[in-house]
Design a protein around this motif. Structure first.
Motif, PDB file in Angstrom:
ATOM      1  N   THR A 175       0.840  -1.210   0.000  1.00  0.00           N
ATOM      2  CA  THR A 175       0.000   0.000   0.000  1.00  0.00           C
ATOM      3  C   THR A 175       0.868   1.251   0.000  1.00  0.00           C
ATOM      4  O   THR A 175       0.570   2.224  -0.702  1.00  0.00           O
ATOM      5  CB  THR A 175      -0.939  -0.005   1.215  1.00  0.00           C
ATOM      6  N   SER A 176       1.950   1.233   0.755  1.00  0.00           N
ATOM      7  CA  SER A 176       2.863   2.370   0.801  1.00  0.00           C
ATOM      8  C   SER A 176       3.479   2.634  -0.576  1.00  0.00           C
ATOM      9  O   SER A 176       3.568   3.786  -1.017  1.00  0.00           O
ATOM     10  CB  SER A 176       3.960   2.113   1.835  1.00  0.00           C
ATOM     11  N   GLU A 214       2.157   1.742  -3.455  1.00  0.00           N
ATOM     12  CA  GLU A 214       1.065   2.239  -4.300  1.00  0.00           C
ATOM     13  C   GLU A 214       0.814   3.721  -4.064  1.00  0.00           C
ATOM     14  O   GLU A 214       0.589   4.486  -5.008  1.00  0.00           O
ATOM     15  CB  GLU A 214      -0.208   1.432  -4.050  1.00  0.00           C
ATOM     16  N   ASN A 215       0.855   4.153  -2.801  1.00  0.00           N
ATOM     17  CA  ASN A 215       0.659   5.573  -2.474  1.00  0.00           C
ATOM     18  C   ASN A 215       1.781   6.428  -3.068  1.00  0.00           C
ATOM     19  O   ASN A 215       1.522   7.506  -3.618  1.00  0.00           O
ATOM     20  CB  ASN A 215       0.572   5.779  -0.963  1.00  0.00           C
ATOM     21  N   ASP A 216       3.017   5.958  -2.967  1.00  0.00           N
ATOM     22  CA  ASP A 216       4.144   6.705  -3.530  1.00  0.00           C
ATOM     23  C   ASP A 216       4.050   6.777  -5.053  1.00  0.00           C
ATOM     24  O   ASP A 216       4.341   7.817  -5.659  1.00  0.00           O
ATOM     25  CB  ASP A 216       5.475   6.084  -3.103  1.00  0.00           C
ATOM     26  N   GLU A 273       1.305   6.747  -6.723  1.00  0.00           N
ATOM     27  CA  GLU A 273       0.210   7.690  -6.989  1.00  0.00           C
ATOM     28  C   GLU A 273       0.717   9.128  -6.906  1.00  0.00           C
ATOM     29  O   GLU A 273       0.340   9.968  -7.719  1.00  0.00           O
ATOM     30  CB  GLU A 273      -0.945   7.449  -5.999  1.00  0.00           C
ATOM     31  N   LEU A 274       1.567   9.416  -5.928  1.00  0.00           N
ATOM     32  CA  LEU A 274       2.164  10.761  -5.828  1.00  0.00           C
ATOM     33  C   LEU A 274       2.953  11.082  -7.094  1.00  0.00           C
ATOM     34  O   LEU A 274       2.851  12.188  -7.642  1.00  0.00           O
ATOM     35  CB  LEU A 274       3.083  10.856  -4.606  1.00  0.00           C
ATOM     36  N   ASN A 307       0.599  11.610 -10.185  1.00  0.00           N
ATOM     37  CA  ASN A 307      -0.123  12.889 -10.149  1.00  0.00           C
ATOM     38  C   ASN A 307       0.819  14.091 -10.145  1.00  0.00           C
ATOM     39  O   ASN A 307       0.365  15.232 -10.047  1.00  0.00           O
ATOM     40  CB  ASN A 307      -1.045  12.952  -8.937  1.00  0.00           C
TER      41      ASN A 307
END
Length: 175
Positions: free
Chosen positions: A11-12, A14-16, A18-19, A22
């Motif tokens: 998840t971490s 995936e979040n990075d 996503e940053l 975007n």
């Protein structure tokens, strides 16, 4: 690391990602508190290494568990075989064992010997001699007393292996 920790690391990442996707990085936004590309890359690299290490650990535990399950099955069979041969050995110590029994006993001893291949006792663990396949005699060269001796050596080596690798001895388990 367990499956939950691995899931958190994924998840971490995936979040990075996503940053990055975007464009929410310091090099583009010049906003304090926004991570730099190198920071994200280092974080993802660290998380990936942790995931790989975690999966390696889980796979090793599964392999150990499978080996232990196989070892427990084989030592249970070995104990029963040893008891039966000991009884027959008392009745007819010098009688020869038939080919079927030799085959059945070796079917337990061969994989057990493979599991214990790294143990110092391995050089003392012999299999039963197979009968002469060309001859018409259905008997092996093994007597019941010889077989009882071989099985007792396997029992002793198995007990030592169990104590060394699983921290238990024969009295701690029910076979």
């Amino acid at each position: 690391m367990d499956r939950t920790d691995i899931s958190i690391k994924i998840t971490s990442i995936e979040n990075d990602l996503e940053l990055l996707k975007n464009g929410h990085i310091h090099e583009l936004e010049k906003v304090p508190g926004t991570p730099k590309c190198s920071t994200l890359a280092n974080r993802m690299k660290h998380d990936l290494e942790a995931i790989v290490s975690g999966y390696d650990s889980l796979l090793e535990k599964q392999a150990d568990s499978a080996d232990r399950e196989q070892f427990d099955l084989l030592t249970g069979l070995l104990k029963r075989l040893s008891d039966e041969v000991a009884t027959l050995s008392k009745k007819q110590p010098d009688a020869l064992i038939n080919a079927f029994k030799v085959g059945q006993i070796n079917r337990v001893l061969i994989p057990l010997k493979e599991i214990m291949r790294e143990e110092p006792s391995i050089e003392f663990l012999d299999l039963l001699a197979e009968p002469d396949t060309e001859g018409k005699i259905d008997k092996s060269r093994n007597t019941y007393s010889d077989t009882a001796l071989i099985l007792s050596q396997f029992l002793a080596a198995s007990a030592q292996y169990r104590e060394n690798h699983y921290g238990t001895n024969w009295e701690d388990i029910r076979l």
